[in-house]
Scaffold this active site. Sequence first.
Site, PDB file in Angstrom:
ATOM      1  N   PHE A 106      -4.976  22.589  -0.037  1.00 45.03           N
ATOM      2  CA  PHE A 106      -6.326  23.275  -0.290  1.00 45.03           C
ATOM      3  C   PHE A 106      -6.180  24.448  -0.140  1.00 45.03           C
ATOM      4  CE2 PHE A 106      -6.646  23.240   4.265  1.00 45.03           C
ATOM      5  CZ  PHE A 106      -7.427  24.602   4.586  1.00 45.03           C
ATOM      6  N   LYS A 107      -4.945  25.081   0.423  1.00 45.79           N
ATOM      7  CA  LYS A 107      -4.850  26.554   0.739  1.00 45.79           C
ATOM      8  C   LYS A 107      -4.371  27.187  -0.859  1.00 45.79           C
ATOM      9  CE  LYS A 107      -5.284  26.044   5.199  1.00 45.79           C
ATOM     10  NZ  LYS A 107      -4.236  26.256   6.311  1.00 45.79           N
ATOM     11  N   ASP A 108      -4.034  26.709  -1.530  1.00 45.79           N
ATOM     12  CA  ASP A 108      -3.673  27.044  -3.043  1.00 45.79           C
ATOM     13  C   ASP A 108      -4.970  27.964  -3.582  1.00 45.79           C
ATOM     14  OD1 ASP A 108      -0.820  26.364  -3.338  1.00 45.79           O
ATOM     15  OD2 ASP A 108      -1.732  24.181  -3.938  1.00 45.79           O
TER      16      ASP A 108
END
Length: 437
Positions: A106-108
């Site tokens: 999800f850090k993308d």
Amino acid sequence: MKLYSTNNKNLRISFKEAVFNSMPQDKGLYMPVEIPQLDPDFIKNIEQYSLPEIAYKVASALLRDEIPDEDLKALIEDAINFEAPALKLDEDTYVLELFHGPSLAFKDFGARFMSRVMAYFLKDGEQLLDVLVATSGDTGGAVALGFLGVPNTRVTILYPEGKVSPIQELQLTTNGQNIRAIEVKGTFDDCQALVKQAFADEELNAKFRLTSANSINISRLIPQTFYYFNTFAQLKKQGFDEVIFSVPSGNFGNIGAGLLAYKLGLPVKKFIAATNINDTVPRFLESGIYETKPSTQTYSNAMDVGAPSNWIRIMDLFNQDVEALKKVVTSYRFNDEETLAGIIDIDVKFDYVACPHTAIAYLAIEKYRKEKPEDKSAAVFLSTAHACKFPDIFPSDIAAKIEIPEQVKALESKSHHADKLGVDFEGFKNYLLSRVN
């Protein structure tokens, strides 16, 4: 968009300045002076919009006076170019897959948006931008890929020795170019402390143009609101008007973004902060005493945070009113044995392979439903990373179901390198000073 420090509400700086400074010198965190309310008609008809369109609507409400509309739209279309599907598991249970970006986490969302914003604001001939980032697993990989090859930037990633998975470590150490990795003989909290000390050090700030890519940077928080709005849009198509989000929580940036979305006008009935045994926040909500402790290694390594940085933002959103916060947020903790049981339960019930962080979010939904059986809202638990990142966690029969993405297979053939440091700040400072150019 003007911002203040959580330690000085009289401060006023621009978004651009907050992005590059990352953290105020008073060691607070930047927060928007005003949180606008999104147009109710937009919320009412949100199911008509795509993810990039939703992202633009949300970002423009906050940043219209900072980045011109067309530039902001192009920036978002470049950064948010992958999906975030909410998959239906049963009548009112959904899993939100946030791992379809390049680093499989999800850090993308935050890292790609941040890198594009920084590249947009950087001018030719300006001093090299040094991005410091501490990671407990997924942040570093997302930041590395987000900034790889971005001109006039250099990224230094600190990660705890022996506490990230093999695939996560490859994502940190195989990039080269403008990305360097440091293996720290300590915990994530030690890595985070080194980064924070660097920002407060006068000599380093005189020598370098420092910024952070951790969730302490406000430009990481804003794009993470996008998928909360987009999930509500998907649920509205399914006939739901009320939603509960269960969020795997370590440094509390993810749920912090959800709560920012709530303050912007997203109608969320409840947020569940799901943690592992690094349970600073569940203990606080139970006792009223906020007491950090050294982090402990678990199966859900990206959540191994004993002193969550973003909690001060969450308290700020609620004006330090714990009772008001508790009406919106509840929190549960789970140990490794329970996490593994959750992984197995999801597989048996839904034939779905969930990473350990995702399993904790699922367990929190199950616990909430037992406590509140009358609540029939749609329940969404966030899947924050692809299961392939944690091959040693799963029983063999579940591990056999995991499909390895092509980008992971490509990593295994690349050469990798990490420098090694202890937890003392002087060692880290000397490392940076010896590599000015």
